[in-house]
Write a protein that holds these residues in place. Structure first.
Motif, short mmCIF file in Angstrom:
data_model
loop_
_atom_site.label_atom_id
_atom_site.label_comp_id
_atom_site.label_asym_id
_atom_site.label_seq_id
_atom_site.Cartn_x
_atom_site.Cartn_y
_atom_site.Cartn_z
N MET A 1 -17.21 -13.97 -47.82
CA MET A 1 -16.68 -13.13 -46.72
C MET A 1 -16.13 -13.95 -45.58
O MET A 1 -16.06 -13.46 -44.44
N GLN B 274 -26.28 -11.33 -37.48
CA GLN B 274 -27.06 -10.11 -37.41
C GLN B 274 -26.27 -8.85 -37.74
O GLN B 274 -26.86 -7.77 -37.87
N ALA B 275 -24.95 -8.97 -37.85
CA ALA B 275 -24.17 -7.79 -38.25
C ALA B 275 -24.66 -7.27 -39.59
O ALA B 275 -24.68 -6.05 -39.82
N CYS B 276 -25.04 -8.18 -40.46
CA CYS B 276 -25.53 -7.79 -41.79
C CYS B 276 -27.00 -8.12 -41.98
O CYS B 276 -27.73 -7.34 -42.59
N GLU C 282 -19.17 -16.13 -32.12
CA GLU C 282 -17.75 -16.31 -31.82
C GLU C 282 -16.86 -15.33 -32.60
O GLU C 282 -15.78 -14.97 -32.16
N THR C 283 -17.32 -14.94 -33.79
CA THR C 283 -16.48 -14.07 -34.63
C THR C 283 -17.28 -12.88 -35.18
O THR C 283 -17.00 -11.74 -34.84
N LEU C 284 -18.25 -13.17 -36.02
CA LEU C 284 -19.08 -12.09 -36.58
C LEU C 284 -20.52 -12.57 -36.58
O LEU C 284 -20.85 -13.55 -37.25
N VAL D 254 -22.67 -4.47 -30.19
CA VAL D 254 -22.49 -5.48 -31.24
C VAL D 254 -22.39 -4.80 -32.60
O VAL D 254 -23.17 -3.90 -32.93
N ALA D 255 -21.43 -5.26 -33.40
CA ALA D 255 -21.22 -4.67 -34.73
C ALA D 255 -22.43 -4.91 -35.62
O ALA D 255 -22.92 -6.03 -35.73
N VAL D 256 -22.89 -3.84 -36.27
CA VAL D 256 -24.03 -3.92 -37.20
C VAL D 256 -23.74 -2.98 -38.36
O VAL D 256 -23.21 -1.89 -38.17
N ARG D 257 -24.10 -3.43 -39.57
CA ARG D 257 -23.98 -2.56 -40.74
C ARG D 257 -25.14 -1.58 -40.71
O ARG D 257 -26.31 -1.96 -40.94
N GLN E 82 -28.09 -1.28 -43.19
CA GLN E 82 -29.12 -2.31 -43.26
C GLN E 82 -30.20 -2.15 -42.17
O GLN E 82 -31.20 -2.86 -42.19
N MET E 83 -29.98 -1.28 -41.22
CA MET E 83 -30.87 -1.21 -40.06
C MET E 83 -31.91 -0.10 -40.25
O MET E 83 -31.59 1.08 -40.14
N ALA F 110 -15.43 -9.57 -43.69
CA ALA F 110 -16.58 -8.89 -44.30
C ALA F 110 -16.42 -7.38 -44.28
O ALA F 110 -17.34 -6.65 -44.62
N PHE G 122 -15.66 -7.33 -31.97
CA PHE G 122 -15.13 -8.69 -31.99
C PHE G 122 -14.30 -8.96 -30.73
O PHE G 122 -14.46 -10.01 -30.08
N ALA H 64 -13.67 -12.84 -38.43
CA ALA H 64 -14.40 -11.68 -37.92
C ALA H 64 -14.28 -10.47 -38.84
O ALA H 64 -15.20 -9.66 -38.92
N VAL I 271 -30.06 -7.99 -40.47
CA VAL I 271 -30.71 -7.40 -39.31
C VAL I 271 -32.08 -8.05 -39.08
O VAL I 271 -32.60 -8.74 -39.96
#
Lengths: 152, 207
Positions: free
Chosen positions: B81, B98-100, B93-95, A52-55, A58-59, A127, A109, A124, B102
């Motif tokens: 965004m 949790q991508a940003c 479904e798209t983003l 899963v995509a994560v920045r 930030q982690m 950002a 995605f 998707a 966390v």
């Protein structure tokens, strides 16, 4: 602490609040993942955690759960990921700085949405910023990659 | 569940009960000791919390759009965004949110960074819509188990203590850090207001 990146286990001695991005670049010397803004506003540092995509900026490394994949682990020069192939086909990259983040975001995605429409792609990918403005090519490359991954 | 039973027993038994849970003091008053008027006053303070942008921005309707509103913004607007949380309400479904945003119990210290909490970032369930909804309607929703996640009064109180344990979104709303305006009051005051409101049989202004 132990972390798994691109299938390899690493033991890193860092503060638990150090962002994953710092660990990747400064400790593991995996510099394909880029530092852009440090506040999850640009997407340049996108990696996968369990796909899963994560920045990664930030982690905190102490909160990391799961295996990390970076651009170095997504594909290899002789066996590119479908998104990477599509990126070359459409010559998406201009300066290239944001592109590893773009590719990681697109790959994640398409894993969950294999047949996206334009609206899905825009939701998707919006950002992930590109100062060169390669957005039309990004959208076309995502469609090509989707088609390729579906075996069409 | 056990805490819910203890709380329910206390509410029914007319005996005051105090306990300490996850940094919060839970003082349950005897049954019948909180007047309707005091309950309504407690509700007004609860409403000030739940309608605050820290809370309401992610309690949005079936369009599934988180909002950016509050003192930090000139005008209310959907999250930038092109973010869309989808029917999943977690963006899968798209983003993914949790991508940003966390999942981390660490304090929020970096201005303008995506805020985080100890729970997985998400929109509240669609039936919990608060953004743009008036106080009486929110009041009716919060006390309706059909639209509040199946919670009775004890469940509403436990929702707050559980959040404190997880450092979830209520906890974050009162301590968002990094220059964000917090929801009014504090976690302990919010808990006490919820206990009072529940003890007064959850009165709403238009009852």
């Amino acid at each position: 602490m132990k972390i798994i990146v691109n299938g390899e286990t690493h033991d890193v001695a860092v503060a638990p609040d150090m962002p994953l991005l710092w660990v990747l670049r400064d400790e593991l010397k995996l510099t394909g993942t880029k530092y852009g803004c440090g506040i999850a506003q640009c997407g340049a540092c996108t990696v996968h955690i369990d796909g899963v995509a994560v920045r990664s900026c930030q982690m905190p490394i102490g909160d990391l759960e799961g295996e990390v994949t970076t651009i170095e682990g997504l594909g290899q020069p002789e066996t590119l990921h479908a998104v990477q192939e599509a990126w070359i086909k459409h010559q998406v990259a201009q300066c290239g700085y944001c592109q590893s983040g773009q590719i990681m975001a697109a790959a994640s995605f398409l894993d969950t949405n294999p047949d996206p429409n334009d609206e899905d792609i825009d939701r998707a990918m919006s950002a992930n910023l590109c100062r060169c403005g390669t957005y039309p090519r990004i959208r076309e490359a995502v469609k090509t990659a989707a088609s390729s991954l579906r075996g069409a | 569940m056990r805490k819910s039973i203890i709380l329910a027993m206390a509410l029914l038994s007319g005996v005051a009960l105090a306990s300490e849970q996850h940094g919060l003091v839970v003082n349950t008053p005897p049954e019948g000791s909180v007047t309707r008027e005091a309950g309504l006053q407690a509700w007004e303070r609860i409403h000030a919390v739940v309608s605050h942008p820290r809370c309401a921005n992610c309690h949005t309707d079936e369009r599934n759009l988180p909002m950016w509103s509050g003192s930090e913004y000139a005008d209310a607007q959907p999250h930038g965004m092109n973010v869309h949380a989808g029917e999943s309400r977690i963006g899968s479904e798209t983003l993914a949110c949790q991508a940003c945003h966390v999942t981390s119990k660490r304090p929020n210290t970096v201005p303008h960074a995506a805020p985080h909490a100890g729970m997985d970032w998400r929109l509240a369930p669609v039936e919990f819509v608060w953004f743009g909804v008036d106080g009486p309607a929110i009041c009716a929703q919060i006390r309706d188990p059909e639209r509040n996640g199946g919670r009775d009064g004890a469940g509403l109180v436990e929702h707050i203590t559980h959040d404190a344990e997880e450092k979830g979104f209520i906890t974050w709303g009162f301590n968002p850090g990094a220059g964000r305006e917090p929801a009014p009051g504090g976690m302990q005051a919010h808990l006490e207001d919820m206990i009072r409101w529940v003890a007064a049989d959850m009165p709403c202004p238009e009852d």
